[in-house]
Write a protein that holds these residues in place. Structure first.
Motif, PDB file in Angstrom:
ATOM      1  N   GLU A 109       0.836  -1.203   0.000  1.00  0.00           N
ATOM      2  CA  GLU A 109       0.000   0.000   0.000  1.00  0.00           C
ATOM      3  C   GLU A 109       0.868   1.249   0.000  1.00  0.00           C
ATOM      4  O   GLU A 109       0.596   2.221  -0.716  1.00  0.00           O
ATOM      5  CB  GLU A 109      -0.921   0.006   1.218  1.00  0.00           C
ATOM      6  N   VAL A 113       1.101   4.333  -2.590  1.00  0.00           N
ATOM      7  CA  VAL A 113       0.995   5.740  -2.169  1.00  0.00           C
ATOM      8  C   VAL A 113       2.254   6.504  -2.581  1.00  0.00           C
ATOM      9  O   VAL A 113       2.178   7.641  -3.058  1.00  0.00           O
ATOM     10  CB  VAL A 113       0.761   5.815  -0.632  1.00  0.00           C
ATOM     11  N   LYS A 114       3.438   5.864  -2.425  1.00  0.00           N
ATOM     12  CA  LYS A 114       4.702   6.511  -2.785  1.00  0.00           C
ATOM     13  C   LYS A 114       4.723   6.823  -4.280  1.00  0.00           C
ATOM     14  O   LYS A 114       5.100   7.933  -4.690  1.00  0.00           O
ATOM     15  CB  LYS A 114       5.866   5.584  -2.431  1.00  0.00           C
ATOM     16  N   LYS A 116       2.172   7.206  -6.212  1.00  0.00           N
ATOM     17  CA  LYS A 116       1.188   8.261  -6.455  1.00  0.00           C
ATOM     18  C   LYS A 116       1.768   9.623  -6.077  1.00  0.00           C
ATOM     19  O   LYS A 116       1.654  10.598  -6.831  1.00  0.00           O
ATOM     20  CB  LYS A 116      -0.079   7.965  -5.643  1.00  0.00           C
ATOM     21  N   LEU A 117       2.432   9.673  -4.893  1.00  0.00           N
ATOM     22  CA  LEU A 117       3.036  10.935  -4.447  1.00  0.00           C
ATOM     23  C   LEU A 117       4.173  11.362  -5.370  1.00  0.00           C
ATOM     24  O   LEU A 117       4.347  12.560  -5.641  1.00  0.00           O
ATOM     25  CB  LEU A 117       3.529  10.810  -3.011  1.00  0.00           C
TER      26      LEU A 117
END
Length: 183
Positions: A109, A113-114, A116-117
């Motif tokens: 997850e 998220v990484k 996406k960031l």
């Protein structure tokens, strides 16, 4: 009677011979009995020694048996303790596996998220770069416009007409900081 006496003497001789034979045989049997008694006594002593050694061996084996039973009890206790530890370790291992799976899921997850960031950061950096480029372009445009206004002001001041007053006002408008310094 003489004949009877002779017969009796012959019988006595035979009896003496027999008696001697019996005494000799008795002597032999007594010696054999004595030898046999000695042999039996020796065998009895030997059997008693064997019995004593067997009793000592039985005592030793009984001691070994009690020691082995104590060891067996200790080993059984140790086996129970180890079985308890094993079950606790197995439970801990299962818990660790579950926790590891949870951590792997969290890691996956976090990777999403990484990424996406990182994508957002790239887009933000691109936007910042575009804004910087726009700012530089606007600054250049502003400088260009300023240069044009100054050129116009210089042209007007060069003309020296009655419009000097207006030129000064325009100049003051273009450079308000210069006007406040002159005042």
């Amino acid at each position: 009677m003489l004949e009877e006496l002779q017969r009796l003497q012959a019988h006595v001789r035979v009896l003496k011979t027999r008696l001697a034979e019996f005494e000799s045989e008795n002597q032999t049997l007594s010696e054999a009995q004595l030898t046999s008694n000695q042999q039996h006594q020796a065998q009895i002593e030997q059997k008693n020694e064997t019995i004593n050694s067997k009793e000592e061996e039985i005592k030793s084996l009984t001691d070994q048996l009690s020691s082995s039973q104590t060891q067996l009890k200790q080993l059984n206790d140790d086996a129970i303790t180890l079985a308890d530890r094993y079950s606790r370790l197995e439970k801990s291992c299962t818990d660790l596996k579950n926790r590891f799976q949870e951590i792997l899921a969290e890691r996956n997850e976090l990777r999403v998220v990484k990424e996406k960031l990182q994508n957002e950061q790239r887009h933000s950096n691109q936007e910042i770069q575009a804004l910087k480029n726009e700012r530089d372009r606007l600054l250049q445009k502003n400088e260009h416009a300023k240069a044009k206004v100054e050129a116009i002001i210089q042209r007007l001041s060069i003309l020296g007409t009655a419009q000097d007053q207006h030129a000064q006002e325009i100049q003051q408008l273009a450079h308000p900081s210069d006007a406040s310094e002159e005042a």
